[in-house]
Design a protein around this motif. Structure first.
Motif, short mmCIF file in Angstrom:
data_model
loop_
_atom_site.label_atom_id
_atom_site.label_comp_id
_atom_site.label_asym_id
_atom_site.label_seq_id
_atom_site.Cartn_x
_atom_site.Cartn_y
_atom_site.Cartn_z
N ARG A 1 0.82 -1.21 0.00
CA ARG A 1 0.00 0.00 0.00
C ARG A 1 0.86 1.27 0.00
O ARG A 1 1.78 1.42 0.80
N GLY A 2 0.53 2.18 -0.92
CA GLY A 2 1.19 3.46 -0.98
C GLY A 2 2.63 3.41 -1.45
O GLY A 2 3.30 4.44 -1.53
N SER A 3 3.12 2.22 -1.82
CA SER A 3 4.52 2.07 -2.18
C SER A 3 4.71 1.62 -3.62
O SER A 3 5.32 2.31 -4.43
N ALA A 4 4.19 0.42 -3.95
CA ALA A 4 4.43 -0.11 -5.29
C ALA A 4 3.42 -1.20 -5.63
O ALA A 4 2.93 -1.93 -4.75
N ILE A 5 3.12 -1.31 -6.91
CA ILE A 5 2.35 -2.41 -7.46
C ILE A 5 3.20 -3.06 -8.55
O ILE A 5 3.71 -2.37 -9.44
N ARG A 6 3.36 -4.37 -8.47
CA ARG A 6 4.11 -5.12 -9.48
C ARG A 6 3.14 -6.04 -10.21
O ARG A 6 2.48 -6.89 -9.58
N TRP A 7 3.03 -5.88 -11.52
CA TRP A 7 2.10 -6.64 -12.35
C TRP A 7 2.93 -7.40 -13.38
O TRP A 7 3.45 -6.83 -14.32
N GLU A 8 3.08 -8.71 -13.17
CA GLU A 8 4.00 -9.52 -13.98
C GLU A 8 3.23 -10.50 -14.85
O GLU A 8 2.65 -11.48 -14.35
N THR A 9 3.19 -10.25 -16.14
CA THR A 9 2.59 -11.18 -17.10
C THR A 9 3.62 -12.27 -17.42
O THR A 9 4.76 -11.98 -17.74
N ARG A 10 3.18 -13.54 -17.32
CA ARG A 10 4.08 -14.66 -17.58
C ARG A 10 3.73 -15.43 -18.85
O ARG A 10 4.59 -16.06 -19.45
N GLN A 11 2.47 -15.41 -19.23
CA GLN A 11 2.00 -16.08 -20.44
C GLN A 11 1.10 -15.13 -21.21
O GLN A 11 0.30 -14.43 -20.60
#
Length: 202
Positions: A62-72
């Protein structure tokens, strides 16, 4: 640029019955300080009448970072912070947006953070909300959530009132219980993106 901004919103059928407010949604939903899980995404392209599928994992602080990792079908990572959005493929940086230099990206980044962290009141500046509590979800949405139901089910529709958001989307549908389970993003022009979340771990 537009595709990147759409990704930022992704992280969101029509109900006309009122009955759910942002305040009630906050009471129904947990808002964990951290969350990670798996997503399955489908994107319908109206001009071509085709649907593209992808999947991967995500996490946020929260309030720091969002990591969205597509693998396929390919590996791609989107890292969003309050200051920037960075898109990478492997070790190669494909795109970097600084929020201070791009007001549209800043607005959509705020929305993305608010949706994933269930800070629903933050969305009131950008959307009006329609929704209802549901004992049983019907149709495609209900089928997708079988076996995942926890707590009171709800379905909310966000209709944009902010001009920056209106340029990109016409409606955002949300389905959840104590956590967000599905987002449907209806874009201007008829394209539609559906994201379903599972294996969520606060």
């Amino acid at each position: 640029m537009k595709s990147v901004l759409l990704i930022c919103l992704l992280l969101v059928p029509v109900i006309t019955q009122a009955g759910l407010s942002f305040e009630q949604l906050e009471q129904l939903s947990r808002s964990p300080s951290a969350l990670n899980g798996h997503f399955n995404q489908t994107k319908y392209l109206s001009a071509l009448d085709v649907t593209l599928s992808s999947s991967g994992v995500f996490s946020y602080q929260r309030g720091s970072a969002i990591r969205w990792e597509t693998r396929q079908p390919i590996q791609n990572t989107l890292l969003m912070t309050p200051a920037s959005i960075i898109n990478r493929q492997g070790e190669q940086e494909l795109m970097r947006l600084e929020m201070e230099e791009n007001p549209a990206a800043r607005v959509l980044g705020e929305i993305f953070f608010a949706v994933l962290t269930a800070e629903w009141q933050a969305l009131a500046a950008y959307f009006v909300l329609e929704g209802e509590l549901e004992g049983e979800l019907e149709g495609e949405l209900g089928d997708a959530l079988e076996g995942e139901r926890e707590g009171t089910q709800w379905h909310a529709v966000l209709r944009p009132v902010d001009s920056s958001v209106l340029q990109v989307v016409s409606r955002v549908d949300l389905v959840g219980d104590d956590l967000l389970r599905e987002v449907v993003l209806h874009e201007q022009g008829g394209n539609r993106t559906t994201i379903r979340f599972d294996s969520l771990q606060p």
